[in-house]
Design an enzyme around this catalytic site. Sequence first.
Site, PDB file in Angstrom:
ATOM      1  N   SER A   1       2.240  29.609  13.082  1.00 31.08           N
ATOM      2  CA  SER A   1       1.945  30.976  13.195  1.00 31.08           C
ATOM      3  C   SER A   1       0.851  31.355  12.307  1.00 31.08           C
ATOM      4  CB  SER A   1       3.163  31.882  12.945  1.00 31.08           C
ATOM      5  OG  SER A   1       2.772  33.288  12.883  1.00 31.08           O
ATOM      6  N   ASN A   2      -0.272  32.011  13.008  1.00 32.62           N
ATOM      7  CA  ASN A   2      -1.357  32.587  12.046  1.00 32.62           C
ATOM      8  C   ASN A   2      -0.916  33.793  11.543  1.00 32.62           C
ATOM      9  OD1 ASN A   2      -3.577  30.521  12.794  1.00 32.62           O
ATOM     10  ND2 ASN A   2      -2.943  31.509  15.012  1.00 32.62           N
TER      11      ASN A   2
END
Length: 329
Positions: free
Chosen positions: A76-77
Amino acid sequence: MNIPQLPRFRLATLPTPLHDAPRLTAALGGPRILFKRDDLTGLALGGNKARKLEFLLADALAQQADILVTGGGPQSNHVRMTAAAARIAGMDAVGVIYPSGKGETQGNLLLDHLLGLEIIRLPPTPHAQVEAFMLDTCERLRQAGRRPYYIPLGGSVPLADTGYVLCALELQQQCLEIGVSPSHIILPTGSCGTHAGLLAGVKWLQAPYRVLGMTVSRAREEVQSRLERLTQETADLLGLRIDLTADDIIIHDAYRGPGYAISTPEGEAAIRLVATTEGIFLDPVYTGKAMAGLIDLIRRGALTREHTVVFLHTGGVPGLFAYDKELGH
Ligand SMILES: *Cc1c(COP(=O)(O)O)cnc(C)c1O
């Protein structure tokens, strides 16, 4: 409430560049393509979440929170950038990580470790239960004397989406400065906040271009209702009067492949094409798939030389390093 009155905690280097991609344009033989470089927002290797987090962090600070709680997949960014934003604001962060895509300590997850994120790994869990677990985590922290601030998956709440209403304004000014009038903005759509903020902004400005989202996870029907609701709620929060119609909600779901965070051959080809023509990196989870969609629309004749497309590069580049098996040959 209006935007100048909203507390904002600066995290992004703005404006991000808007520039032509002449070699990509020539290679595809279709519309003029420009990149809006939100991969260069500057927060912990960049990406779209920086604009959202500016409003979330200001709210967290106003509430005197001392720890942020959010979640996502291992790549996840959003989790990586939330962890970094917490550090900049002098806070801690907890990341609730559920299995989805690549699980090894590489790319974003490696950066999470460096940021000292407290990581809680869940077994396979539906999204609704992940959010329930995140709320439980907040409760547990409160009982331990902490002051948690909850950020839902992807950070897509109207307050955060305000960052993309401002992006629409920023883009409008840049287009005027360089004398382009786009016909379309194309972006990857995940939890919908980026698309919703942009669309609310575009409608408010009465800009003539269409906002076209390539969904990377959910099916089109599910995204449409979520997007419509978030767009209206964002406009309402800011007191912007917009006349949102079914026509404005444009979602393509043909390019997400077998599922979220699963790389597709078309996405991989798009990543290679953009790297070899423009020297710009896309990612396999979001921007590669959105670019595969843009390429397909050109092949089908839906986008032609008559059009001018702004491709919103939302970032995600650290995730590339977890996909060495797919991309490293
Ligand atoms: C989160 C993310 C998106 C999607 O944004 P949403 O607001 O969740 O729709 C797109 N691209 C990248 C690289 C992201 O990290």
